[in-house]
Design a protein around this motif. Structure first.
Motif, PDB file in Angstrom:
ATOM      1  N   ALA A 137      -2.598   6.941  -8.247  1.00 41.87           N
ATOM      2  CA  ALA A 137      -1.749   7.492  -9.181  1.00 41.87           C
ATOM      3  C   ALA A 137      -2.305   7.030 -10.304  1.00 41.87           C
ATOM      4  O   ALA A 137      -2.085   7.990 -11.404  1.00 41.87           O
ATOM      5  CB  ALA A 137      -0.858   6.823  -8.578  1.00 41.87           C
ATOM      6  N   GLN A 140       6.938   2.662  -4.113  1.00 46.04           N
ATOM      7  CA  GLN A 140       6.579   1.556  -4.936  1.00 46.04           C
ATOM      8  C   GLN A 140       7.107   1.175  -6.263  1.00 46.04           C
ATOM      9  O   GLN A 140       6.479  -0.013  -6.644  1.00 46.04           O
ATOM     10  CB  GLN A 140       4.918   2.541  -5.507  1.00 46.04           C
ATOM     11  CG  GLN A 140       3.839   0.973  -5.629  1.00 46.04           C
ATOM     12  CD  GLN A 140       3.106   0.551  -4.253  1.00 46.04           C
ATOM     13  OE1 GLN A 140       2.286   1.416  -3.836  1.00 46.04           O
ATOM     14  NE2 GLN A 140       3.585  -0.329  -3.660  1.00 46.04           N
ATOM     15  N   LEU A 183       3.683   7.924 -14.684  1.00 48.16           N
ATOM     16  CA  LEU A 183       3.810   6.253 -14.265  1.00 48.16           C
ATOM     17  C   LEU A 183       5.007   5.482 -14.429  1.00 48.16           C
ATOM     18  O   LEU A 183       4.597   5.081 -15.285  1.00 48.16           O
ATOM     19  CB  LEU A 183       2.297   5.654 -13.519  1.00 48.16           C
ATOM     20  CG  LEU A 183       2.361   4.763 -11.893  1.00 48.16           C
ATOM     21  CD1 LEU A 183       2.715   6.579 -11.172  1.00 48.16           C
ATOM     22  CD2 LEU A 183       0.812   4.661 -12.072  1.00 48.16           C
ATOM     23  N   THR A 209       4.521   7.268  -4.971  1.00 46.28           N
ATOM     24  CA  THR A 209       4.684   5.790  -6.075  1.00 46.28           C
ATOM     25  C   THR A 209       6.454   5.836  -6.461  1.00 46.28           C
ATOM     26  O   THR A 209       7.056   4.959  -7.165  1.00 46.28           O
ATOM     27  CB  THR A 209       4.538   7.019  -7.630  1.00 46.28           C
ATOM     28  OG1 THR A 209       5.494   8.404  -7.621  1.00 46.28           O
ATOM     29  CG2 THR A 209       2.952   7.279  -7.566  1.00 46.28           C
ATOM     30  N   SER A 211      -0.199   5.190  -3.815  1.00 51.09           N
ATOM     31  CA  SER A 211       0.192   4.014  -5.362  1.00 51.09           C
ATOM     32  C   SER A 211      -0.496   3.319  -5.989  1.00 51.09           C
ATOM     33  O   SER A 211      -0.168   2.406  -7.408  1.00 51.09           O
ATOM     34  CB  SER A 211       1.559   4.398  -4.747  1.00 51.09           C
ATOM     35  OG  SER A 211       1.205   3.021  -3.593  1.00 51.09           O
TER      36      SER A 211
END
Length: 338
Positions: free
Chosen positions: A116, A92, A123, A89, A112
């Protein structure tokens, strides 16, 4: 009237007006040309490809082979930058924050973009809103491997050992929320196992600790660990695809012991939201050419991966469906950040 037209004052004024009009016309032409060239001339400088997992992972190997072929086709270097952490992440988020000009793209993964959102409460990006979906790249099964000194040779023997010793053994993963993590959680749930999760910043460091015996088992993307299995450094017990993999047809599937057990990891090409549609089409077209290359396809297949090209819309729809699927899996297994 004729005299006015011919006066120096008027002539000078007409020349100035003409120059202004000509300059405006040239600027408009250049702008239009620039807009057209955004797609047709892309790329005219190196492109940064952010791999959201560390060097040595399956995604790194596959990404570099893909970027090498894209460099050949596009005439500009595709430079791989590894930005790992938090199950992909971190990288990403870096892609989401880049300018939408086509010069920063990167890997979009099952971890991700599909897992996630249901497993990580904080996030920093919205998978549906913050990305331009360009094309699929590959699909790979996960491979269940164990330390070579573990006294098992088959999946049923592993299950028996783990059940006899609840809480004694540990498993590694490439991070919370990755498909190897979730695959093991599904295995634990289906087999009724008690084993401790040890997350790492990618599959490569997890495998190193498995080789050293600090963790005893793990799932990982097949391209990362198949060579170690062939060389006898680890024991490979099962793959997570619905059918046996052509790269290792002697290894059974998880579904042969646990019907319906299937998780296939995938990687895709994504960029920040707002990349113009003509540029997306250009990148997708070049990606399709790259994935059709016989040498690339052979390399992928030998390492347990399958090339996977999609349109932009197909990828966006697939990601949405995958997020729904894994939300259900996470609820069923109780997987969560520990």
């Amino acid at each position: 009237m004729e005299q006015e037209r011919g006066s120096p004052h008027v002539v000078r004024r007409q020349l100035l007006l003409g120059m202004v009009a000509g300059t405006a016309g040239l600027a408009t032409a250049r702008a239009a040309s620039g807009q057209r060239g955004t797609a047709s001339n892309w790329p005219d400088r190196p492109v940064v490809y952010i791999n959201i997992f560390p060097p040595g992972a399956a995604t790194d190997t596959l990404s570099r082979v893909y970027c090498t072929k894209m460099s050949e086709l596009a005439g500009q270097q595709f430079v791989v930058e590894n930005r790992s952490g938090a199950g992909g992440t971190v990288g990403q988020a870096a892609i989401a924050q880049a300018p939408p000009d086509g010069y920063t793209v990167g890997l979009g993964s099952i971890a991700s973009l599909a897992i996630a959102p249901s497993i990580l409460p904080d996030l920093s990006y919205d998978p549906a809103r913050d990305f331009t979906f360009i094309s699929g790249l590959w699909k790979v099964p996960n491979l269940l491997i164990v330390n070579k000194d573990l006294p098992v040779r088959t999946l049923p023997e592993l299950v028996e050992l783990l059940k006899k010793n609840p809480g004694k053994y540990t498993y590694g993963s490439s991070g919370f929320g990755t498909s190897p993590h979730l695959t093991m959680e599904m295995f634990k749930q289906r087999a009724g196992l008690n084993i401790l999760h040890v997350p790492y910043r990618g599959g490569a460091p997890a495998k190193l600790d498995l080789l050293a015996g600090r963790v005893q088992l793990m799932f990982d993307n097949m391209p990362t660990v198949i060579a170690s299995a062939r060389e006898g450094q680890v024991k490979a017990l099962a793959v997570t695809s619905a059918e046996r993999n052509s790269a290792a047809p002697d290894i059974p599937t998880m579904a042969e012991f646990f019907p319906g057990f299937e998780i296939t990891s995938w990687g895709s090409l994504v960029g920040p939201a707002g990349i113009p549609a003509p540029l997306v089409e250009r990148m997708s077209s070049l990606t399709k050419q790259a994935l059709q290359d016989p040498g690339l396809r052979r390399f992928f297949e030998e390492n347990g991966a399958t090339t996977w090209w999609t349109t932009s819309q197909e990828l966006a729809d697939f990601r949405t469906a995958q997020q729904r699927l894994f939300a259900e899996v996470i609820r069923a297994t109780g997987a969560k950040v520990q």
